[in-house]
Design a protein around this motif. Structure first.
Motif, short mmCIF file in Angstrom:
data_model
loop_
_atom_site.label_atom_id
_atom_site.label_comp_id
_atom_site.label_asym_id
_atom_site.label_seq_id
_atom_site.Cartn_x
_atom_site.Cartn_y
_atom_site.Cartn_z
N ASN A 36 0.84 -1.20 0.00
CA ASN A 36 0.00 0.00 0.00
C ASN A 36 0.87 1.25 0.00
O ASN A 36 1.78 1.38 0.83
CB ASN A 36 -0.92 0.01 1.22
N SER A 37 0.63 2.15 -0.96
CA SER A 37 1.40 3.40 -1.08
C SER A 37 2.90 3.13 -1.12
O SER A 37 3.70 3.86 -0.53
CB SER A 37 1.07 4.35 0.09
N TYR A 38 3.29 2.10 -1.84
CA TYR A 38 4.69 1.67 -1.87
C TYR A 38 5.47 2.27 -3.04
O TYR A 38 6.65 2.60 -2.90
CB TYR A 38 4.73 0.14 -1.95
N PHE A 39 4.82 2.42 -4.19
CA PHE A 39 5.55 2.78 -5.41
C PHE A 39 5.52 4.28 -5.70
O PHE A 39 4.51 4.95 -5.49
CB PHE A 39 4.97 2.01 -6.60
N ASP A 40 6.64 4.76 -6.21
CA ASP A 40 6.74 6.17 -6.62
C ASP A 40 6.07 6.40 -7.97
O ASP A 40 5.40 7.42 -8.18
CB ASP A 40 8.22 6.58 -6.73
N ILE A 41 6.30 5.48 -8.88
CA ILE A 41 5.73 5.58 -10.23
C ILE A 41 5.12 4.24 -10.62
O ILE A 41 5.71 3.19 -10.37
CB ILE A 41 6.81 5.94 -11.28
N ALA A 42 3.96 4.29 -11.24
CA ALA A 42 3.36 3.09 -11.83
C ALA A 42 3.08 3.38 -13.31
O ALA A 42 2.56 4.44 -13.65
CB ALA A 42 2.07 2.71 -11.12
N VAL A 43 3.48 2.44 -14.13
CA VAL A 43 3.19 2.51 -15.56
C VAL A 43 2.22 1.40 -15.89
O VAL A 43 2.40 0.25 -15.49
CB VAL A 43 4.49 2.36 -16.39
N CYS A 44 1.16 1.75 -16.60
CA CYS A 44 0.14 0.77 -17.00
C CYS A 44 -0.10 0.95 -18.50
O CYS A 44 -0.92 1.77 -18.91
CB CYS A 44 -1.13 0.99 -16.19
N MET A 45 0.63 0.19 -19.30
CA MET A 45 0.59 0.36 -20.75
C MET A 45 -0.25 -0.71 -21.42
O MET A 45 -0.02 -1.90 -21.23
CB MET A 45 2.01 0.32 -21.33
N GLU A 46 -1.21 -0.25 -22.23
CA GLU A 46 -1.99 -1.15 -23.08
C GLU A 46 -2.63 -2.27 -22.27
O GLU A 46 -2.56 -3.44 -22.64
CB GLU A 46 -1.12 -1.73 -24.20
N VAL A 47 -3.25 -1.91 -21.17
CA VAL A 47 -3.92 -2.87 -20.29
C VAL A 47 -5.42 -2.58 -20.20
O VAL A 47 -6.25 -3.47 -20.44
CB VAL A 47 -3.30 -2.83 -18.86
#
Length: 251
Positions: free
Chosen positions: A102-113
């Motif tokens: 929870n609230s762990y990542f600085d950046i998330a990329v979600c491509m073509e999902v």
């Protein structure tokens, strides 16, 4: 390594030059976006990592880079093929259900999902992105443009690639009726047509009927959308581009 990934072979290393150009531009755009934020952030999540191609390209920018997917086969392939990349880790999406993320990542990329997700699955993805990314973090979402003039250009390109046996595009052609085609060419954020669902274990949509304007409207209810960008011809505002990028932050 990257060259051996299924999606890399099909897309950025496609024998069809238009497909290769379009997908290479998508990766270049995403990399440039990630580079912009990497100076201030230390870890990255690739949500829907596929064959790990993108994560491999940007792993040197972060102290930690994690890819997740719903497919055990896909994750196993990444773990075996990219074993020597010490900064990279891969796990099933269910492994991120733990509260420690929870609230762990600085950046998330979600491509073509999200274009492939039925409504209930799209809601899960959006809620997961909200939960996993820090309050001051960044979420980069890319989806294909399947409305407007692009809707006329892309099926023709895919059909040619399929006819020439360049990748497996001959298996993914979806047909539109005249009324469906007109509705999606002139689509607004409220335009929709019926969408077929494929698969048994992991039900998914094809590209037919996907409306990025409608998705952006839904995302705006959950996130602050800072920017909307387009690739590969960004200066035309998505008129003949193949992807759109939505740069989001948690509210």
């Amino acid at each position: 390594m990257v060259l051996e990934g299924h999606y890399a072979k099909k897309q950025i290393f496609s024998q069809n030059q238009i497909i290769a150009w379009s997908h290479s531009s998508r990766f270049k755009t995403t990399i440039s976006l990630v580079e912009k934020y990497a100076k201030n952030y230390s870890n990255l999540l690739d949500y829907g990592c596929g064959d790990g191609t993108f994560l491999t390209m940007v792993s040197n920018l972060f102290s930690e880079a994690l890819g997740t997917d719903v497919s055990q086969e896909q994750i196993y392939d990444c773990q075996q093929r990219l074993f020597g990349e010490t900064k990279l880790k891969f796990c099933l999406k269910t492994e991120l259900d733990s509260q420690e993320y929870n609230s762990y990542f600085d950046i998330a990329v979600c491509m073509e999902v999200l274009e492939h997700c039925p409504p209930e699955q799209a809601e899960i993805v959006i809620n997961n992105l909200k939960r996993l990314v820090k309050e001051d973090g960044v979420i980069i979402i890319s989806v294909p443009i399947e409305i407007g003039l692009s809707l006329l250009i892309k099926p023709i390109t895919r059909a040619i690639a399929g006819w020439l046996q360049q990748g497996d595009y001959d298996k993914s052609i979806e047909c539109y009726s005249i009324s469906e085609l007109l509705q999606m060419i002139f689509a607004t954020k409220s335009s929709s047509i019926p969408r077929l669902i494929y698969g048994d274990d992991f039900p998914y949509h094809g590209h037919k009927g996907f409306n990025w304007r409608a998705l952006r409207h839904e995302l705006s209810k959950e996130f602050e959308i800072e920017h909307t960008l387009f690739s590969p011809v960004g200066w035309l505002g998505g008129f003949i581009s193949s992807q759109t990028f939505l740069i989001c932050r948690n509210r």
